[in-house]
Write an enzyme that holds these catalytic residues in place. Structure first.
Site, mmCIF file in Angstrom:
data_model
loop_
_atom_site.group_PDB
_atom_site.id
_atom_site.type_symbol
_atom_site.label_atom_id
_atom_site.label_comp_id
_atom_site.label_asym_id
_atom_site.label_seq_id
_atom_site.Cartn_x
_atom_site.Cartn_y
_atom_site.Cartn_z
ATOM 1 N N CYS A 119 32.077 -22.232 -40.670
ATOM 2 C CA CYS A 119 31.704 -21.293 -38.630
ATOM 3 C C CYS A 119 30.767 -21.885 -38.151
ATOM 4 O O CYS A 119 29.706 -22.524 -38.356
ATOM 5 C CB CYS A 119 31.151 -19.846 -40.026
ATOM 6 S SG CYS A 119 30.282 -18.954 -37.805
ATOM 7 N N HIS A 173 38.924 -13.931 -39.138
ATOM 8 C CA HIS A 173 38.228 -14.981 -39.018
ATOM 9 C C HIS A 173 37.132 -14.348 -37.845
ATOM 10 O O HIS A 173 35.443 -14.373 -37.852
ATOM 11 C CB HIS A 173 37.615 -16.208 -38.949
ATOM 12 C CG HIS A 173 36.372 -16.922 -38.789
ATOM 13 N ND1 HIS A 173 36.506 -17.500 -40.127
ATOM 14 C CD2 HIS A 173 35.481 -17.154 -38.301
ATOM 15 C CE1 HIS A 173 34.828 -17.570 -39.708
ATOM 16 N NE2 HIS A 173 34.593 -17.779 -38.608
ATOM 17 N N GLU A 174 37.091 -14.937 -36.751
ATOM 18 C CA GLU A 174 37.230 -14.609 -34.970
ATOM 19 C C GLU A 174 36.836 -12.910 -34.658
ATOM 20 O O GLU A 174 35.723 -12.468 -34.313
ATOM 21 C CB GLU A 174 37.887 -15.399 -33.882
ATOM 22 C CG GLU A 174 37.799 -16.477 -33.656
ATOM 23 C CD GLU A 174 36.568 -17.075 -34.172
ATOM 24 O OE1 GLU A 174 35.588 -17.044 -33.583
ATOM 25 O OE2 GLU A 174 36.261 -18.364 -34.709
ATOM 26 N N HIS A 194 33.549 -11.485 -37.044
ATOM 27 C CA HIS A 194 32.327 -11.910 -35.563
ATOM 28 C C HIS A 194 32.768 -10.695 -34.537
ATOM 29 O O HIS A 194 31.449 -10.221 -34.419
ATOM 30 C CB HIS A 194 32.750 -12.797 -34.974
ATOM 31 C CG HIS A 194 32.168 -14.220 -35.102
ATOM 32 N ND1 HIS A 194 31.010 -13.988 -35.300
ATOM 33 C CD2 HIS A 194 32.779 -15.806 -35.634
ATOM 34 C CE1 HIS A 194 30.589 -15.873 -36.216
ATOM 35 N NE2 HIS A 194 32.229 -16.235 -36.518
#
Length: 196
Positions: free
Chosen positions: A105, A147-148, A151
């Site tokens: 990341c 993954h994004e 966030h």
């Protein structure tokens, strides 16, 4: 304009992002700056919280992964040129078998660990023109999106590690938040001592 990427330890990375609408101030400029920031840091994805904005916006360009020789031709084709903006995204389902993949990341430089995720993701989102989409992605594409997406939910990939791995990484993560790390892109560290 290249923006500083917020480092591990900043509270903004722990906030669930707020939905935005087409009147969000200077959205086109923001998206353009995010692309520039991501490419400058050699990333394949970047979410708004990583540049200090707690909003539901992230972007993905998986083209660099398409050159991976371990992938079959079909996977390489899917990744090559996949470039999208996701606004107000909502994962509706994650299906398929779980599989590990080594993730990193931009907000947590020099830390890479195997993370287990499901292989297929179903997601609704709006693009930069606020057109609605409902799409399904698999494999590496799904993983980058997951993954994004994490966030904008205030979740980091390190949260998905075992408690032993988290304990082993504790010192390294503390050093990142204090700026005790070398990176070749702009970063903003939450716990940097003034006067250094």
């Amino acid at each position: 304009m290249i923006l500083p990427i917020v480092a591990y330890g900043d509270p903004v990375l722990r906030k669930a992002g707020k939905n935005i609408d087409k009147d969000y101030p200077e959205l086109t400029t923001l998206i353009s700056n995010m692309w520039e920031t991501m490419y400058n840091a050699n990333g394949v994805g970047l979410a708004a919280p990583q540049i200090g904005l707690p909003i539901r916006l992230f972007l993905v360009d998986t083209t660099p992964f398409s050159e991976d020789e371990d992938l079959n031709e079909e996977e390489q084709k899917a990744l090559n040129g996949f470039k999208k903006v996701f606004i107000n995204a909502k994962i509706t389902d994650e299906t398929g078998k779980e599989w590990p993949f080594n993730e990193g990341c931009l907000s947590i430089p020099d830390v890479r660990e195997d993370v287990v995720r499901k292989e297929t993701v179903h997601i609704t989102y709006q693009d930069e023109n606020f057109k609605e989409h409902l799409e399904t992605y698999e494999g590496l594409l799904a993983r980058v999106i997951q993954h994004e997406y994490d966030h904008i939910e205030g979740v980091l990939f390190t949260d998905k590690l075992s408690s032993l791995k988290k304990r082993l990484l504790k010192g390294r993560l503390a050093n990142i938040s204090k700026g005790k790390i070398r990176v070749d892109y702009r970063m903003k560290f939450p716990n940097i001592k003034k006067g250094r």
